[in-house]
Design a protein around this motif. Structure first.
Motif, short mmCIF file in Angstrom:
data_model
loop_
_atom_site.label_atom_id
_atom_site.label_comp_id
_atom_site.label_asym_id
_atom_site.label_seq_id
_atom_site.Cartn_x
_atom_site.Cartn_y
_atom_site.Cartn_z
N GLY A 213 0.93 -1.24 0.00
CA GLY A 213 0.13 -0.02 -0.05
C GLY A 213 0.92 1.33 -0.06
N THR A 214 2.00 1.12 0.04
CA THR A 214 2.89 2.49 0.13
C THR A 214 3.36 2.81 -1.41
N LEU A 489 -11.43 4.67 1.62
CA LEU A 489 -10.02 5.31 1.88
C LEU A 489 -9.18 3.79 1.74
N VAL A 490 -8.40 4.14 0.34
CA VAL A 490 -7.56 2.99 -0.12
C VAL A 490 -5.88 3.47 0.24
N GLY A 491 -5.34 2.45 0.22
CA GLY A 491 -3.53 2.86 0.33
C GLY A 491 -2.89 1.49 0.98
N ALA A 511 -4.58 -0.99 10.58
CA ALA A 511 -3.81 -1.68 10.45
C ALA A 511 -4.03 -2.96 9.61
N SER A 512 -3.11 -3.23 8.88
CA SER A 512 -3.15 -4.23 7.67
C SER A 512 -2.17 -5.54 7.51
N THR A 516 1.80 -2.93 7.48
CA THR A 516 1.79 -1.47 7.85
C THR A 516 0.72 -1.02 8.79
N ILE A 517 0.98 0.15 9.35
CA ILE A 517 0.00 0.97 10.01
C ILE A 517 -0.11 2.30 9.45
N ARG A 518 -1.23 2.71 9.29
CA ARG A 518 -1.45 3.97 8.59
C ARG A 518 -2.18 4.97 9.41
#
Length: 533
Positions: A213-214, A489-491, A511-512, A516-518
């Motif tokens: 997602g980055t 919200l996507v990423g 959290a995914s 990652t944590i966004r």
């Protein structure tokens, strides 16, 4: 930037649209789809141009306009590339035999002379755009499916990304990889699979999108990474929660660790605790901020000192997976719900049983204390939401959607800040809002995710509900009406397991499984910024 809104919707494809491309004069839009077709549209009016471009025998995965001719190039899961006339909508060239598996992407050099294709067979091919003949043998270098390719402007140097997590550069003048060239020495292995590549018009910067997602951006000449990503865990992040003062963020992961991070700078780890058994299922911080609780696949619940990370107690009593935990208002008691069909209450001071357990007929999937701590809500695999008196064990409410014969298990429950409603989600991917006094639905179930919802959370002012899903997105809902607010919200690049609001309501953390944590701006200005960005 101005607020961007949809001007019109173009309808014609019967399956998912895989890719769109805009012609160089910005007058024609092309789209390709899982329905095996390509369609052309007037970019100004939205009307269809001509008939569909048909000929591929499977999904059309990628399209690109020729910069020098009235032509369109397409790649398909049937393993072929086609060159189409925009005037007649007919195939001019069929480039076949170059790949033994699906073509994932195609690109064309800025002089219009070279087409490059990349494939699931882990190779790239260079083609003469005029004749359709090979100009290179299969280019081998990636070890897994090559997912994307792009030419740098004003050159025949291309970059490719793959599921092997590598970026490579290729010189299609000679058809050999430029691995020893100073230009490519900076592009090597990344942490995640690469899904997309793009170059700035001047070729100065190259960006790629990763499966976590980055987005990474490099200065091409120097190879310097512009910005970066924060990784707190080595595996999927399953759970997270803000401390009640908003200064800390707790996270739990499949790597068996619990981390407490600075909420302002999540890259700053305050402490880490390791579980003997991997996979942290849920995590909670006491209202006082002194204790962190977690549950894992070993059926235990553990309590940690929130300042030092020292383990305080291991709570043993459940005989099957503990699915959910919740602190009481004063933090003196922790409730845990389990697949063993019980809800247990624990003293956070002693680690001992505080109240008699509640025994139910079906596995418990989620528990939540009311804001005043006087009631406990639970959901179960029988599709019901219940509200209990923890002191007596009496069931105050037991509700089931009367309009649904079989909605399946309910997985998550959350109290509104005023305690007058509970929100639930379940197997049917719908959000339901219940009145805690009457046990009635406030409105019909509403849908917004296309896969299972994994977590829900109320904002501190009670106006919004956030939900996360296996569809890799987060959605916001109006807590009063149940209507969706804004776009998804996507990423994240994988299932989003958990969402949590900061106490002041300004931030939403997610959290995914991508590790990652966004942090998201959860104010109204966030809505404007997100759509403009």
């Amino acid at each position: 930037m101005e607020h961007v809104t949809s001007n019109r919707t173009l309808k014609g494809h019967t399956e998912w649209v895989r890719c769109v491309a805009l012609s160089h004069d910005a007058n024609t839009l092309a789209s390709c789809s899982d329905d095996w077709n390509i369609r052309l549209w007037d970019a100004n009016t939205g009307t269809a141009r001509g008939r569909p471009l048909s000929g591929h025998m499977s999904w059309v995965s990628s399209i690109v306009f020729s910069p020098t001719r009235q032509e369109l190039i397409s790649g398909s899961c049937d393993g072929t590339i086609r060159v189409w006339s925009l005037e007649t909508c007919r195939t001019l060239l069929e480039l076949s035999g170059g790949h033994v598996q699906a073509v994932n992407a195609v690109a064309i050099s800025s002089d219009g002379a070279v087409i490059v294709s990349c494939s699931r067979d882990a190779t790239l091919r260079g083609w003469d755009a005029g004749t359709g003949q090979y100009i290179t043998p299969p280019l081998v270098g990636h070890s897994r499916s090559v997912t994307c390719v792009a030419f740098l402007p004003h050159s025949r140097l291309a970059m490719s990304g793959a599921e092997d997590c590598t970026l490579r550069t290729w010189d299609f003048t000679e058809g050999v990889e430029t691995a020893s060239s100073p230009q490519s020495r900076h592009f090597a292995r990344l942490e995640s699979r690469i899904w997309s590549i793009a170059c700035t018009p001047d070729g100065a910067r190259v960006a790629c999108g990763l499966s976590d997602g980055t987005i990474r951006i490099w200065d091409f000449e120097s190879g310097v990474l512009v910005g970066g990503s924060i990784y707190c865990h080595q595996k999927a992040v399953r759970a997270l929660q803000f401390s009640h003062d908003g200064t800390q963020l707790a996270s739990g992961s499949d790597d068996g660790t619990i981390r407490i991070s600075d909420a302002v700078d999540p890259g700053k780890i305050l402490w880490t605790a390791n579980h003997p058994q991997r996979n942290v299922i849920a995590i909670a911080i006491s209202p006082t901020g002194h204790v962190v609780a977690s549950c894992t696949l070993d059926c235990w619940v553990r309590l940690f000192d929130a300042t030092t990370g020292e383990e305080l107690h291991a709570l043993r009593g459940h005989t099957r997976l503990v699915s959910s935990i919740s602190f009481s208002l004063d933090g003196s008691m922790l409730a845990s719900g389990s697949e063993d069909r019980t809800i247990r209450f624990w003293s956070t001071a002693t680690g001992e049983t505080a109240l008699a357990p509640i025994v139910y007929d079906y596995p418990i999937t989620s528990v939540a204390f009311s804001p005043d701590g006087a009631r406990l809500a639970s959901t179960s695999t029988d599709g019901t939401v219940s509200i209990w008196d923890p002191l007596t064990g009496d069931r105050i409410m037991n509700a089931l959607d009367p309009d649904e014969d079989e909605i399946g298990p309910l997985y998550r429950v959350a109290f509104s800040p005023d305690g007058r409603r509970v929100a639930t989600t379940g197997m049917d991917k719908a959000l339901r809002l219940w009145d805690t006094s009457s046990g009635q639905l406030n409105r019909a179930p509403v849908n917004g995710h296309w896969q299972r919802i994994t977590s829900i959370a109320y904002s501190s002012d009670g106006t919004r509900i956030a939900s996360s899903s296996e569809d890799e997105s987060i959605r916001l809902w109006d807590a009063r009406t149940g209507e969706l607010v804004g776009r998804p919200l996507v990423g994240h690049g994988d299932t989003v397991n958990s969402v949590a609001y900061s106490p002041d309501g300004r931030w939403l953390a997610s959290a995914s499984d991508d590790g990652t944590i966004r942090l998201w701006d959860a104010t109204d200005s966030w809505l404007r910024t997100e759509w403009d960005s």
